[in-house]
Design a protein around this motif. Structure first.
Motif, PDB file in Angstrom:
ATOM      1  N   GLU A  29      21.917  89.839  63.321  1.00 44.16           N
ATOM      2  CA  GLU A  29      23.026  89.387  62.472  1.00 44.16           C
ATOM      3  C   GLU A  29      22.523  88.207  61.639  1.00 44.16           C
ATOM      4  OE1 GLU A  29      26.426  89.262  60.668  1.00 44.16           O
ATOM      5  OE2 GLU A  29      26.306  90.646  62.373  1.00 44.16           O
ATOM      6  N   PRO A  30      22.087  88.474  60.376  1.00 39.12           N
ATOM      7  CA  PRO A  30      21.426  87.418  59.589  1.00 39.12           C
ATOM      8  C   PRO A  30      22.406  86.421  58.965  1.00 39.12           C
ATOM      9  CG  PRO A  30      21.440  89.461  58.356  1.00 39.12           C
ATOM     10  CD  PRO A  30      22.123  89.759  59.670  1.00 39.12           C
ATOM     11  N   ILE A  31      23.122  85.731  59.797  1.00 39.08           N
ATOM     12  CA  ILE A  31      24.124  84.772  59.321  1.00 39.08           C
ATOM     13  C   ILE A  31      23.427  83.495  58.834  1.00 39.08           C
ATOM     14  CG2 ILE A  31      24.480  83.769  61.631  1.00 39.08           C
ATOM     15  CD1 ILE A  31      27.504  83.698  60.906  1.00 39.08           C
ATOM     16  N   MET A  32      23.987  82.900  57.759  1.00 41.59           N
ATOM     17  CA  MET A  32      23.406  81.660  57.229  1.00 41.59           C
ATOM     18  C   MET A  32      24.061  80.449  57.892  1.00 41.59           C
ATOM     19  SD  MET A  32      22.886  82.727  53.218  1.00 41.59           S
ATOM     20  CE  MET A  32      23.223  81.114  52.676  1.00 41.59           C
ATOM     21  N   VAL A  33      23.394  79.304  57.798  1.00 46.61           N
ATOM     22  CA  VAL A  33      23.966  78.096  58.418  1.00 46.61           C
ATOM     23  C   VAL A  33      24.766  77.273  57.415  1.00 46.61           C
ATOM     24  CG1 VAL A  33      22.190  77.936  60.202  1.00 46.61           C
ATOM     25  CG2 VAL A  33      21.840  76.750  58.014  1.00 46.61           C
ATOM     26  N   THR A  34      24.776  77.723  56.157  1.00 43.82           N
ATOM     27  CA  THR A  34      25.459  76.964  55.108  1.00 43.82           C
ATOM     28  C   THR A  34      26.477  77.847  54.384  1.00 43.82           C
ATOM     29  OG1 THR A  34      23.676  77.579  53.623  1.00 43.82           O
ATOM     30  CG2 THR A  34      23.521  75.401  54.645  1.00 43.82           C
ATOM     31  N   PRO A  46      29.888  77.113  68.364  1.00 44.98           N
ATOM     32  CA  PRO A  46      30.613  75.929  67.885  1.00 44.98           C
ATOM     33  C   PRO A  46      29.703  74.821  67.356  1.00 44.98           C
ATOM     34  CG  PRO A  46      31.537  76.693  69.951  1.00 44.98           C
ATOM     35  CD  PRO A  46      30.293  77.507  69.714  1.00 44.98           C
ATOM     36  N   VAL A  47      28.422  74.839  67.759  1.00 50.24           N
ATOM     37  CA  VAL A  47      27.485  73.826  67.252  1.00 50.24           C
ATOM     38  C   VAL A  47      27.073  74.142  65.808  1.00 50.24           C
ATOM     39  CG1 VAL A  47      25.326  72.599  67.758  1.00 50.24           C
ATOM     40  CG2 VAL A  47      26.671  73.516  69.638  1.00 50.24           C
ATOM     41  N   GLY A  48      27.289  75.380  65.384  1.00 49.07           N
ATOM     42  CA  GLY A  48      26.987  75.739  63.993  1.00 49.07           C
ATOM     43  C   GLY A  48      25.507  75.834  63.702  1.00 49.07           C
ATOM     44  N   ARG A  49      24.733  76.261  64.698  1.00 47.55           N
ATOM     45  CA  ARG A  49      23.285  76.359  64.494  1.00 47.55           C
ATOM     46  C   ARG A  49      22.778  77.736  64.904  1.00 47.55           C
ATOM     47  NH1 ARG A  49      19.959  71.410  66.830  1.00 47.55           N
ATOM     48  NH2 ARG A  49      18.985  71.387  64.785  1.00 47.55           N
ATOM     49  N   VAL A  50      21.603  78.064  64.385  1.00 50.60           N
ATOM     50  CA  VAL A  50      20.886  79.258  64.822  1.00 50.60           C
ATOM     51  C   VAL A  50      19.502  78.806  65.296  1.00 50.60           C
ATOM     52  CG1 VAL A  50      22.113  80.782  63.243  1.00 50.60           C
ATOM     53  CG2 VAL A  50      19.966  79.736  62.483  1.00 50.60           C
ATOM     54  N   PRO A  51      18.855  79.586  66.154  1.00 46.27           N
ATOM     55  CA  PRO A  51      19.259  80.889  66.669  1.00 46.27           C
ATOM     56  C   PRO A  51      20.336  80.778  67.746  1.00 46.27           C
ATOM     57  CG  PRO A  51      17.181  80.231  67.696  1.00 46.27           C
ATOM     58  CD  PRO A  51      17.521  79.175  66.679  1.00 46.27           C
ATOM     59  N   ALA A  52      21.078  81.885  67.872  1.00 49.69           N
ATOM     60  CA  ALA A  52      21.968  82.065  69.009  1.00 49.69           C
ATOM     61  C   ALA A  52      21.784  83.520  69.441  1.00 49.69           C
ATOM     62  CB  ALA A  52      23.410  81.796  68.603  1.00 49.69           C
ATOM     63  N   LEU A  53      21.780  83.728  70.732  1.00 43.78           N
ATOM     64  CA  LEU A  53      21.572  85.087  71.249  1.00 43.78           C
ATOM     65  C   LEU A  53      22.733  85.457  72.153  1.00 43.78           C
ATOM     66  CD1 LEU A  53      19.276  87.366  71.299  1.00 43.78           C
ATOM     67  CD2 LEU A  53      18.800  86.526  73.610  1.00 43.78           C
ATOM     68  N   GLN A  54      23.447  86.503  71.712  1.00 40.23           N
ATOM     69  CA  GLN A  54      24.538  87.028  72.535  1.00 40.23           C
ATOM     70  C   GLN A  54      23.961  88.045  73.508  1.00 40.23           C
ATOM     71  OE1 GLN A  54      28.033  86.290  72.617  1.00 40.23           O
ATOM     72  NE2 GLN A  54      27.641  87.448  74.513  1.00 40.23           N
ATOM     73  N   ILE A  55      24.036  87.705  74.777  1.00 42.09           N
ATOM     74  CA  ILE A  55      23.520  88.612  75.814  1.00 42.09           C
ATOM     75  C   ILE A  55      24.568  89.687  76.082  1.00 42.09           C
ATOM     76  CG2 ILE A  55      22.856  88.718  78.238  1.00 42.09           C
ATOM     77  CD1 ILE A  55      22.044  85.818  78.084  1.00 42.09           C
ATOM     78  N   ASP A  56      24.127  90.921  76.285  1.00 43.60           N
ATOM     79  CA  ASP A  56      25.063  91.999  76.634  1.00 43.60           C
ATOM     80  C   ASP A  56      25.807  91.629  77.914  1.00 43.60           C
ATOM     81  OD1 ASP A  56      24.160  93.434  74.493  1.00 43.60           O
ATOM     82  OD2 ASP A  56      22.744  94.638  75.655  1.00 43.60           O
ATOM     83  N   ASN A  57      27.122  91.733  77.867  1.00 48.58           N
ATOM     84  CA  ASN A  57      27.957  91.412  79.036  1.00 48.58           C
ATOM     85  C   ASN A  57      27.630  90.031  79.619  1.00 48.58           C
ATOM     86  OD1 ASN A  57      29.098  94.064  78.959  1.00 48.58           O
ATOM     87  ND2 ASN A  57      27.199  94.794  79.906  1.00 48.58           N
ATOM     88  N   GLY A  58      27.266  89.114  78.768  1.00 49.95           N
ATOM     89  CA  GLY A  58      26.911  87.780  79.256  1.00 49.95           C
ATOM     90  C   GLY A  58      27.276  86.732  78.230  1.00 49.95           C
ATOM     91  N   PRO A  59      26.822  85.514  78.443  1.00 50.61           N
ATOM     92  CA  PRO A  59      27.177  84.424  77.533  1.00 50.61           C
ATOM     93  C   PRO A  59      26.338  84.414  76.262  1.00 50.61           C
ATOM     94  CG  PRO A  59      25.775  83.607  79.272  1.00 50.61           C
ATOM     95  CD  PRO A  59      25.992  85.067  79.564  1.00 50.61           C
ATOM     96  N   LEU A  60      26.715  83.519  75.370  1.00 53.62           N
ATOM     97  CA  LEU A  60      25.913  83.245  74.182  1.00 53.62           C
ATOM     98  C   LEU A  60      24.918  82.145  74.552  1.00 53.62           C
ATOM     99  CD1 LEU A  60      25.986  83.733  70.896  1.00 53.62           C
ATOM    100  CD2 LEU A  60      26.798  81.370  70.945  1.00 53.62           C
ATOM    101  N   LEU A  61      23.657  82.403  74.273  1.00 58.14           N
ATOM    102  CA  LEU A  61      22.639  81.372  74.512  1.00 58.14           C
ATOM    103  C   LEU A  61      22.304  80.685  73.205  1.00 58.14           C
ATOM    104  CD1 LEU A  61      20.069  83.135  76.874  1.00 58.14           C
ATOM    105  CD2 LEU A  61      21.876  81.519  77.495  1.00 58.14           C
ATOM    106  N   ILE A  62      22.138  79.380  73.257  1.00 53.41           N
ATOM    107  CA  ILE A  62      21.676  78.638  72.079  1.00 53.41           C
ATOM    108  C   ILE A  62      20.434  77.838  72.460  1.00 53.41           C
ATOM    109  CG2 ILE A  62      23.985  78.487  71.072  1.00 53.41           C
ATOM    110  CD1 ILE A  62      23.992  75.486  71.897  1.00 53.41           C
ATOM    111  N   GLU A  63      19.717  77.350  71.460  1.00 52.24           N
ATOM    112  CA  GLU A  63      18.474  76.589  71.599  1.00 52.24           C
ATOM    113  C   GLU A  63      17.312  77.530  71.966  1.00 52.24           C
ATOM    114  OE1 GLU A  63      17.610  73.305  70.979  1.00 52.24           O
ATOM    115  OE2 GLU A  63      19.586  73.033  70.132  1.00 52.24           O
TER     116      GLU A  63
END
Ligand SMILES: N[C@@H](CCC(=O)N[C@@H](CS)C(=O)NCC(=O)O)C(=O)O
Length: 203
Positions: A29-34, A46-63
């Motif tokens: 999902e090539p979303i922009m930060v601006t 909510p931090v408004g940064r990438v990368p973020a990885l949505q795990i299948d059936n799991g949480p969103l990971l950031i950093e």
């Protein structure tokens, strides 16, 4: 899983290369930060940064570090891209730290030169960031292999990080590269011939 962020980001690209090298499928999902994407990005992270990885059936990971940690931890042992322990692991993590430092300072330099209005440019800080980029490049160049990859015959996690950061630096701040970095340049060229890297080259 869904990887958020454009491959223009050296952090996002590192994750994509890492997953590709492991042969793991992901939705991109090539979303922009601006701009208009920012509100949507904040609704995802909510931090408004990438990368973020949505795990299948799991949480969103950031950093990036947390994401690559999870990627490694959940990969079959034979496809892992970090040595399991000892000196080899320390050296791989050290290379990744150099590459990460380069990415952080090169991204900061984008904000301070390209994003910030010209009347708010602060030359002392721009010079400092440029010197820090060169410092990280020198460290990476000195540790880069003359042939093959950081991972030996095959690219590893350190190659994903080093190539993504070096390519970003070269693309965004060519004038800051006042010296040649022959080993990094050759490594980048070797790596980018491989599909795992080539598929992530930004337009
Ligand atoms: N420490 C973060 C850095 C990621 C980062 O700097 N991402 C940039 C894009 S290259 C970003 O989201 N910039 C928007 C912002 O920081 O507000 C990581 O390792 O993932």
């Amino acid at each position: 899983m869904i990887l958020y962020g454009r491959f223009h980001s050296p952090f996002v690209r590192r994750i994509a290369i890492w997953l590709n090298l492991q042969g793991r499928a992901f939705q991109h999902e090539p979303i922009m930060v601006t701009g208009e994407d920012f509100d949507r990005l904040k609704s995802i992270n909510p931090v408004g940064r990438v990368p973020a990885l949505q795990i299948d059936n799991g949480p969103l990971l950031i950093e990036t570090a947390a994401i690559t940690d999870w990627i490694e931890d959940t990969a079959p042992v034979e496809t892992r891209l970090l040595p399991p322990s000892g000196t080899d692991r320390m050296e791989a993590m050290r290379t990744i730290a150099y590459a990460n430092s380069l990415a952080e300072k090169a991204v900061a330099l984008v904000y301070d030169t390209i994003r910030r209005p010209e009347e708010l440019h602060w030359q002392d800080w721009i010079d400092r960031l440029s010197a820090q980029c060169r410092g990280a490049l020198d460290l990476l160049e000195a540790s880069a292999p003359q042939s093959g990859f950081f991972g030996g015959q095959n690219p590893a996690g350190a190659d994903a990080a080093a190539v993504a950061s070096y390519d970003f630096m070269k693309r965004t701040h060519p004038k800051v590269l006042t010296e040649p970095y022959p080993r990094l340049e050759a490594l980048s060229q070797r790596a980018n011939q491989l599909q795992a890297f080539a598929r992530t080259i930004p337009d």
